[in-house]
Design a protein around this motif. Structure first.
Motif, PDB file in Angstrom:
ATOM      1  N   THR A 634     -20.630  -5.787  43.302  1.00 53.75           N
ATOM      2  CA  THR A 634     -20.002  -6.920  43.984  1.00 53.75           C
ATOM      3  C   THR A 634     -19.090  -7.690  43.036  1.00 53.75           C
ATOM      4  OG1 THR A 634     -22.036  -7.055  45.225  1.00 53.75           O
ATOM      5  CG2 THR A 634     -20.512  -8.860  45.514  1.00 53.75           C
ATOM      6  N   GLU A 635     -19.541  -7.865  41.802  1.00 54.56           N
ATOM      7  CA  GLU A 635     -18.748  -8.660  40.851  1.00 54.56           C
ATOM      8  C   GLU A 635     -17.375  -8.038  40.636  1.00 54.56           C
ATOM      9  OE1 GLU A 635     -20.526  -9.774  37.133  1.00 54.56           O
ATOM     10  OE2 GLU A 635     -22.458 -10.086  38.115  1.00 54.56           O
ATOM     11  N   LEU A 696     -23.530 -19.201  36.635  1.00 53.06           N
ATOM     12  CA  LEU A 696     -22.308 -19.651  35.978  1.00 53.06           C
ATOM     13  C   LEU A 696     -21.633 -18.492  35.243  1.00 53.06           C
ATOM     14  CD1 LEU A 696     -20.897 -22.317  35.796  1.00 53.06           C
ATOM     15  CD2 LEU A 696     -22.149 -22.815  33.703  1.00 53.06           C
ATOM     16  N   GLN A 697     -22.471 -17.709  34.615  1.00 59.45           N
ATOM     17  CA  GLN A 697     -21.916 -16.565  33.878  1.00 59.45           C
ATOM     18  C   GLN A 697     -21.274 -15.560  34.841  1.00 59.45           C
ATOM     19  OE1 GLN A 697     -25.135 -15.236  31.442  1.00 59.45           O
ATOM     20  NE2 GLN A 697     -24.784 -16.853  29.931  1.00 59.45           N
ATOM     21  N   ILE A 698     -21.960 -15.355  35.957  1.00 66.73           N
ATOM     22  CA  ILE A 698     -21.377 -14.432  36.953  1.00 66.73           C
ATOM     23  C   ILE A 698     -20.020 -14.956  37.410  1.00 66.73           C
ATOM     24  CG2 ILE A 698     -21.644 -13.531  39.309  1.00 66.73           C
ATOM     25  CD1 ILE A 698     -24.687 -13.518  38.812  1.00 66.73           C
ATOM     26  N   PHE A 699     -19.990 -16.260  37.739  1.00 62.92           N
ATOM     27  CA  PHE A 699     -18.741 -16.868  38.214  1.00 62.92           C
ATOM     28  C   PHE A 699     -17.640 -16.731  37.170  1.00 62.92           C
ATOM     29  CE2 PHE A 699     -21.460 -19.927  40.973  1.00 62.92           C
ATOM     30  CZ  PHE A 699     -21.599 -18.930  41.935  1.00 62.92           C
ATOM     31  N   CYS A 700     -18.050 -16.887  35.924  1.00 67.85           N
ATOM     32  CA  CYS A 700     -17.043 -16.778  34.865  1.00 67.85           C
ATOM     33  C   CYS A 700     -16.555 -15.346  34.741  1.00 67.85           C
ATOM     34  CB  CYS A 700     -17.622 -17.236  33.527  1.00 67.85           C
ATOM     35  SG  CYS A 700     -17.800 -19.018  33.478  1.00 67.85           S
ATOM     36  N   ARG A 701     -17.480 -14.395  34.907  1.00 66.78           N
ATOM     37  CA  ARG A 701     -17.081 -12.987  34.773  1.00 66.78           C
ATOM     38  C   ARG A 701     -16.063 -12.592  35.865  1.00 66.78           C
ATOM     39  NH1 ARG A 701     -22.504 -11.916  33.265  1.00 66.78           N
ATOM     40  NH2 ARG A 701     -23.075 -11.207  35.356  1.00 66.78           N
TER      41      ARG A 701
END
Lengths: 837, 677
Positions: A634-635, A696-701
């Motif tokens: 998904t990312e 947050l890390q996912i969003f940043c990635r």
């Protein structure tokens, strides 16, 4: 009125009173009037006049002008009316003889400017505003204004005539307002003077030989009965009903349109709902005397009423069914359909005459079909509709339209000649055919409906718009049939229909006309969406050439078609994934990957907006519904989509990207137990903190924030608004605990920053390839969670939200600005004129 | 002798030439052949060749077809095999195994050598021309436009080529015997006038026939023997296609044949010139009134794309000119959007090259849009670009270059639409066995089921998309309302709904008065009479006239003249001066064209006012005047004189008893009231 406006007002009034100083833009005057209307609602009008004597002077000055402009005079009439609505103000103005000068016989009425429709309109509106108290009524009665209003009812300007009519309605209802309590046995002699005058006028008009006067009075009554539901209306009706019935019995009935409006208006009034009311006798008379083309609207209106005698309803239904009955009988039909009516309500010769004439046949049928369709959507129909014969008559009409019906009579021959190739009737009949699917009956469908639908879908002569209607009707029937519990045999027959349908679809998808390809794709999208759970449907679909053709159309030269193909493939892909989960069914998984890639390519490269918008909608659906290929990574999926959308110039694509971002962020937070679910188990603060950090890390990635902040700076307000909403939600989730702690640790001030600062930060982010040291918001890249968090906390999202929600002209809307504008534009007219040379 | 300049011809004195006769020589409404006798001229209108007769024959394969050669001979029910060499059976149908033959127009109804002129409407309606000009003693002239002649020649040459290149030894004739024919199964049993069916003509005959054609342009007026004038008008159906106006000074007959109101490649139809016709002969309407050409083009494209996408080939049996131009234009726009850019299109015909090239040079005969392209300059038809980009390739036949270039899947346009001869036979044999392939019928002239009959059983898909751009009944109805002819004459097929759709009363001509219908071998007296003939008056004679105004605006003059008639033109010439007979010689016999002129009595006109007449009589001493009114006038009784004056509208009689003096006196009194001139 505030001080600034009070100071500006005298200059503005001076300008308006000066006939040499033309106001270039008369919309100012409208705004000016609106402002005064608002002011008088909140402040005392008298005080307003007393504190601002320039207003009274303005009225006086304009009255004294030898040659005022029509717009200024009209403005003054309306302005005075607004002030005179207050009784005290009325007295104030009357003492200065301003009212009689403006609205009396010596005023504009007798001047040459009365020829201007705008002046007459201003006069009527002024009077309308004024009639809020008995003094005004007396004044008007005494100064002869009522006769003027009667004349204006027939004004050549429709606006003036309509306003005069509305004014009379207002005067009548107003004058009778206070007579409520005395009404039980009121006789005509008891009407108040003004009302008496108006009622006599209405009666005389109705008795006159002038068609236009009769229509004016009927219109007046229609408006009056529509807006006033007081008991006296019944008394008035009893006085007029005899004359109205007389009008109905005339041949031909000239005012049938107005009469139908009147009855509809009255029938909706609770005053006349009693079954014994004489209104129903008149309605019955109308249903009998008017021909079906004239009375259809009344019939359908009657059938929609909650309160209505059943006999009238039955008669109304018969009126609507009569043309259908005639059509059914005009064609050779199997004997099991005896007809729609047990008896003939009306003279059937009238209907036959209408149906055998080219000019009236199509319009009568279209109108009847539309009315009958309207009835299908009523939640409760108080009469029994002969469903099967009605359906059969609709099918017969459709057969006539393509030359499939065999005429059984001379009338049938005429109808056949008129209807063949008549697209209007085809469209209306297909609409109702679709609507009749709610009474789903498999045997009926297989009996005649499926044949006629296939005939229309197959025929090369079916016009693109008729084809679209055929698709819509087919879809409605198929969806209904798929929802209904049915036997295995029934569904097998439906499958046979589907097989025939898919053969037609194959051909339609190859049509040289883009509208046809587009309609076929839209139909397929909906069909797949609604029938995907049906095994049989899936088998028919995948054994046909249709999926391959749909995919080919992703490269169609027409952008609308590409967009529809994208949407259709989106649905088909979900269906394919559904099949892949079922044991024993193979699907081309490798192929599916290429579909995702194909759609991403369209999103990045298609030059037209429609296909790109369609792709983003499909991606949102896939993300929401958990398309397996999306779930796989998904990312990566979201990241690539956001990247493509970020550089898109189409605001709708961006808005779609934001919706995708919103879904993704909600899903991410939800998956980690951070969703705002009231029943979710409360996690410990440490776990929550870990989850927050993870999110947050996912969003940043996926560079979510870079995308959201970029959208916040977008010049398209809907994009910025949407981005702001999402960011506020995320801020609430992500910053509630950590922000202070992190902010303090970083030693940064929490001063709120605006868009300029944000744009600067984004520029730095884009130039910063590697993540910057933690805690330094100014130097941090978009992939550094803390840096992002700091920006999120620092940007004044709430402030931006407020300003984005205000319309762009909120500053210019103030009264002060209006007054300044009036002053500013004065004198520019001459300059502009000079420019012309 | 004196005559009015326009002559009312009463029914009693009617000359045979005043009747308009129409002989119908063809029963095919779209391949007409009619003869019109009008003012001593005999005009043939079109000479269409009914080729549906060929459907009764076996196809002529280009290469040996094992399937066709193995077909069993047909055996009578009683086991008699005498016809098994001539008739073959295929999937329940019986076909004649012989060179195909055509059904000619009727030749017995009238002596075709008397035909003065033949007017051709379009290239499809001239296919029987060699049979008429070369076999009947025809010595007249044929009129047609240049594209009609050129493309007509191509069609004829293609036809001859298709048949001659596959020589067939056998010529069947036994089955034509009336007694034998009765025993045959349908449709052979019902075939009409089989004894008159003929083999195809030859190239020399084509050349000889075409040499008799005189080229004409639209709106050009052609005088026929001074009696009538014929004018071709654009009919909008095909390159150079025409309707014809046949008119004299007082009569106008319009011949509408194969017209179209659709915007396709030819010049638009000229409707305005058809107005004010006494008779409008209407032929050549659409053969498939239920098929809208636009819808059919859509069907054609969709089916073509579907087949090719599935890896199949498409065969389009067609004529080498006409609708094929429009189809190629549609495909030009469609192939890219349908992803068919790499699919080759082949056009195979002995005249393919000429047809494609001719179409580009007849600019003046094209529709407005195409004409403007020529000035850019661009080729008017986009098939030029298709050829340039190698998307469309054309070959004279399947032999030679084509076999080297042939790639599948492909689309092949080739003839003949009857599927009985031409390269199409080869492709039917080649592709018929695969259900991937499709044959799409676009020409409406032949029943596709009959055309396919000798190829059964057939696996390939068959699609019927007849594209007939000729007028449909709705358009006819509008046209008739617009041009308002006094009488409409049409083939009987147009006056009733098609037999297969008897409920479709919209598929027939609906006009007032009802159209007169005709059928093959019928002679029709057209419902209008010629009443006037124009006569010119010589200037010197006109100078001598002394008109007398009898009513305001109406003047009369007596004319004494000699009526001179030559080449159907009538001229009034001054009479010869009366010559004094020479005293010494015997008086000469008066010649025919210079009749003797007698001194003229004045002509009388006017009416007698009875009151004034009675007063005048009384003034002249008649005291006992009585007036009686009669149905036709008055009777004046002079009792004393025992005299009766009978005054009627067109005569006056004085009846008295041998008293000539009294009669003269009374006559002079009557004459006082009348004008003389």
């Amino acid at each position: 009125m505030d001080r600034e406006c009070s100071q500006l007002l005298p200059s503005v009034c001076a300008v308006l009173a000066d006939s040499r100083q033309l106001v270039a833009d008369d919309t100012f005057l409208e705004k000016f009037l609106d402002w005064f209307k608002t002011l008088t609602e909140t402040e005392s009008s008298l005080l307003l006049l007393q504190e601002n004597p320039c207003l009274t002077e303005l009225i006086t000055c304009v009255l004294k002008l030898k040659d005022p402009s029509s717009s200024t005079l009209s403005f003054i009439l309306r302005l005075t009316g607004i002030f005179a609505a207050s009784e005290s103000c009325f007295q104030y103005l009357q003492q200065r003889e301003l009212l009689i000068s403006l609205f009396g016989e010596v005023g504009p009425l007798s001047s040459a400017l009365w020829e201007e429709a705008s002046v007459r309109s201003g006069w009527v509106q002024g009077v309308h505003s004024m009639v809020q108290h008995q003094s005004a009524l007396h004044f008007l009665c005494n100064c002869g204004a009522i006769d003027v209003i009667f004349t204006l009812q027939g004004d050549p300007s429709l606006f003036v005539a309509s306003a005069a009519n509305q004014l009379l309605v207002h005067m009548l209802t107003f004058s009778l307002q206070s007579f409520q309590t005395k009404l039980v046995n009121i006789k005509d002699c008891d009407w108040p003077v003004c009302a008496q005058k108006l009622i006599v006028h209405i009666e005389e008009s109705l008795k006159s030989n002038s068609a236009s006067r009769i229509k004016q009075s009927l219109k007046l009554l229609t408006s009056m009965f529509g807006c006033c539901h007081d008991l006296w209306t019944e008394v008035l009706w009893s006085q007029l009903s005899e004359r109205i019935v007389y009008l109905l019995e005339e041949k031909p009935v000239h005012a049938w349109h107005s009469l139908v409006d009147l009855f509809l208006s009255m029938a909706r009034s609770p005053v006349f709902s009693c079954p014994e009311c004489s209104l129903w006798t008149s309605v019955t008379c109308a249903l009998e005397h008017l021909n079906p083309a004239q009375v259809g609207r009344l019939a359908v209106g009657v059938l929609k009423l909650q309160e209505c005698p059943q006999a009238v309803r039955i008669q109304a239904l018969s009126v609507l069914l009569q043309p259908m009955d005639c059509v059914l009988k005009a064609a050779s039909q199997p004997l099991e359909y005896p007809g729609l009516l047990n008896r003939s309500v009306n003279d059937s010769a009238t209907v036959e005459t209408l149906l055998s004439c080219r000019s009236s046949c199509a319009s009568l049928l279209c109108q009847t079909l539309a009315h009958l369709e309207e009835l299908q959507y009523l939640t409760y129909l108080p009469v029994d509709l002969p469903y099967i014969p009605l359906l059969q008559s609709v099918v017969t009409i459709l057969q006539f339209c393509i030359g499939l019906a065999t005429p059984a009579s001379c009338l049938g021959n005429k109808i056949s000649r008129i209807l063949i190739g008549c697209f209007r009737v085809q469209r209306s009949a297909l609409d109702i055919l679709g609507a009749l699917s709610h009474r789903e009956s498999h045997s009926v469908f297989m009996g005649s409906v499926s044949d006629i639908l296939l005939a229309y879908l197959k025929s090369p002569d079916t016009s693109p718009t008729v084809l679209k209607k055929s698709f819509q009707a087919t879809l409605k029937w198929l969806v209904r049939l798929s929802e209904a519990p049915s036997s295995r045999d029934h569904w097998q027959q439906t499958e046979q229909f589907l097989r025939d349908l898919f053969l037609v679809l194959q051909k339609r998808l190859c049509s040289p006309y883009w509208e046809v390809r587009d309609s076929a794709l839209e139909f397929l999208t909906l069909l797949v969406k609604h029938l995907r759970e049906k095994d049989g449907f899936r088998q028919v679909l995948f054994s046909s050439e249709v999926p391959k053709l749909m995919e080919d159309l992703l490269e169609d030269p027409e952008s609308y078609v590409r967009a529809s193909a994208v949407t259709a493939m989106g649905q088909l892909s979900l269906l394919t994934q559904l099949i892949s989960k079922m044991p024993g069914i193979e699907n081309g998984n490798g192929k599916e990957k290429s579909i995702v890639a194909q759609l991403q390519e369209i999103l990045s490269t298609d030059s037209e907006g429609f296909p790109r918008r369609a792709v983003i909608s499909v991606f949102i659906d896939w993300l929401k519904e958990g398309h397996p290929d999306v779930l796989k990574d998904t990312e990566q999926f979201v990241s690539s989509v956001l990247q493509a959308v970020n550089s898109d110039l189409d605001w709708e694509v961006k808005a779609g990207g934001l919706e995708l971002a919103e879904v993704f962020s909600a899903q991410t937070l939800g998956r980690l137990g951070l969703a705002a679910c009231p029943y979710a188990a409360v996690s410990s603060s440490a776990t929550r903190s870990t989850h927050l950090s993870e999110s947050l890390q996912i969003f940043c990635r996926v560079k979510l924030f870079e995308f959201l902040f970029g959208a916040l700076c977008d010049c398209d307000r809907p994009v910025a608004q949407k981005a702001c909403d999402i960011l506020i939600t995320l801020k609430a989730e992500l910053c509630e605990e950590s922000s202070l702690r992190e902010g303090t640790r970083a030693g940064l001030s929490t001063e709120a920053h605006g868009i300029a600062w944000l744009e600067e930060t984004l520029r730095r982010w884009s130039s910063c390839a590697e993540p910057c040291p933690r805690g330094n918001a100014d130097g941090a890249g978009s992939q550094d969670p803390n840096g992002v968090l700091l920006v999120l906390r620092t940007v004044d999202l709430e402030g931006l939200h407020g300003s984005l929600n205000r319309s762009s002209d909120h500053i210019e809307k103030s009264p002060q600005s209006l007054l300044q504008d009036i002053l500013a534009t004065v004198g520019t007219l001459e300059d502009n004129e000079a420019d012309c040379y | 002798m004196g005559r009015q300049s326009t002559l009312p011809w009463g029914a009693a004195g009617e000359s045979p030439a005043s009747l308009l006769l129409k002989y119908c020589l063809s029963g095919h409404p779209t391949l007409p052949c009619n003869v019109l006798k009008f003012k001593s001229t005999t005009i043939m209108l079109d000479c269409g060749l009914d080729m549906t007769s060929t459907l009764n024959f076996l196809p002529l394969p280009l290469v040996q077809s094992p399937r066709l050669s193995k077909l069993p001979g047909w055996v009578l029910k009683d086991g008699n095999t005498f016809l098994d060499k001539e008739l073959k059976e295929c999937s329940g149908h019986v076909f004649v195994d012989s060179v195909p033959e055509f059904c000619l127009p009727e030749t017995e109804l009238l002596d075709l050598s008397t035909v003065d002129v033949i007017l051709i409407s379009n290239y499809h309606c001239m296919m029987a021309l060699p049979y008429i000009t070369e076999y009947t003693g025809f010595t007249g002239t044929v009129y047609a436009t240049e594209p009609t002649v050129q493309i007509g020649r191509l069609l004829m040459e293609e036809l001859v080529n298709f048949i001659e290149r596959v020589p067939k030894a056998q010529s069947a004739s036994l089955w034509k015997n009336k007694e034998v024919q009765r025993l045959l199964p349908a449709p052979l049993k019902d075939a009409v006038e089989v004894s008159t069916w003929r083999r195809c003509y030859t190239v020399p005959e084509v050349n000889a026939a075409l040499s008799k054609i005189q080229l004409v342009g639209y709106s050009q007026k052609i005088e026929l023997f001074g009696a009538v004038q014929v004018t071709p008008l654009s009919s909008g159906y095909a390159l150079g296609s025409s309707n014809w106006i046949i008119q004299s000074h007082y009569e106008k007959v319009s011949y509408v044949s194969g017209s179209s109101l659709l915007t396709t490649h030819p010049q638009a139809m000229d409707q305005a010139s058809l107005k004010n016709s006494d008779v409008l002969i209407l032929t050549g309407l659409t053969q498939i009134p239920t098929a809208n050409p636009d819808g059919m083009v859509g069907e054609f494209c969709s089916n073509l794309a579907m087949t090719v996408r599935n890896g199949g080939n498409v065969l389009v049996p067609c004529y080498p000119s006409g609708v094929i131009y429009d189809l190629l234009e549609c495909l030009y726009q469609y192939i890219d959007s349908a992803g068919l850019s790499n699919v080759p299109f082949y056009f195979i015909s002995p005249v393919a090259n000429s047809s494609l090239e001719f179409s580009q040079i007849f600019a003046e005969w094209l529709c407005h849009n195409k004409q403007t392209k020529v000035y850019l300059p661009e080729p008017p038809f986009p098939h030029a670009e298709l050829i340039q980009t190698n998307k469309l390739k054309h070959y004279p036949s399947i032999h030679g270059d084509f076999s080297n270039d042939f790639k599948q899947p492909c689309v092949v346009f080739t003839g003949h639409p009857s599927l009985r001869f031409g390269d199409v036979v080869h492709f039917m044999e080649l592709w018929g066995k695969s259900s991937l392939n499709t044959v799409i019928f676009t020409e409406p002239d032949f029943s596709y089921l009959d055309a396919l009959a000798p190829y059964q059983p057939l696996a390939m898909k068959c699609v019927y998309c007849p594209i007939d751009t000729r007028l449909n009944f709705i358009q006819v109805s509008k046209l008739l309302k617009e041009v308002q002819p006094l009488h409409v004459v049409c083939p009987e097929q147009y006056t009733q709904p098609p037999p297969t759709q008897s409920h479709r009363t919209d598929l027939m001509i609906d006009c007032q008065p009802p159209a007169m219908s005709y059928r093959r071998a019928e002679v029709l007296t057209l419902p209008f009479r010629r009443r006037y003939e124009k006569i010119e008056i010589m200037p010197e004679l006109a100078d001598s006239l002394v008109p007398l105004e009898i009513k305001p605006g109406i003047s009369l003059a007596t004319v004494s003249a000699v009526l001179h008639t030559k080449d159907n033109k009538h001229v009034l010439q001054p009479p010869p001066k009366p010559t004094q007979p020479p005293a010494s010689k015997k008086r000469k016999r008066v010649s025919d064209d210079a009749p003797e002129c007698k001194p003229l009595k004045p002509l009388l006109s006017g009416s007698i006012p009875m009151d004034q007449f009675v007063q005048t009589l009384e003034k002249h001493g008649f005291s006992d005047v009585k007036v009686e009114d009669t149905a036709k006038g008055h009777i004046v009784l002079l009792q004393e004189a025992e005299t009766l004056i009978q005054i009627e509208e067109d005569s006056t009689h004085i009846i008295c008893d041998n008293d000539e003096t009294l009669r003269v006196k009374l006559r002079d009194l009557v004459l006082k009231f009348l004008q003389k001139f």
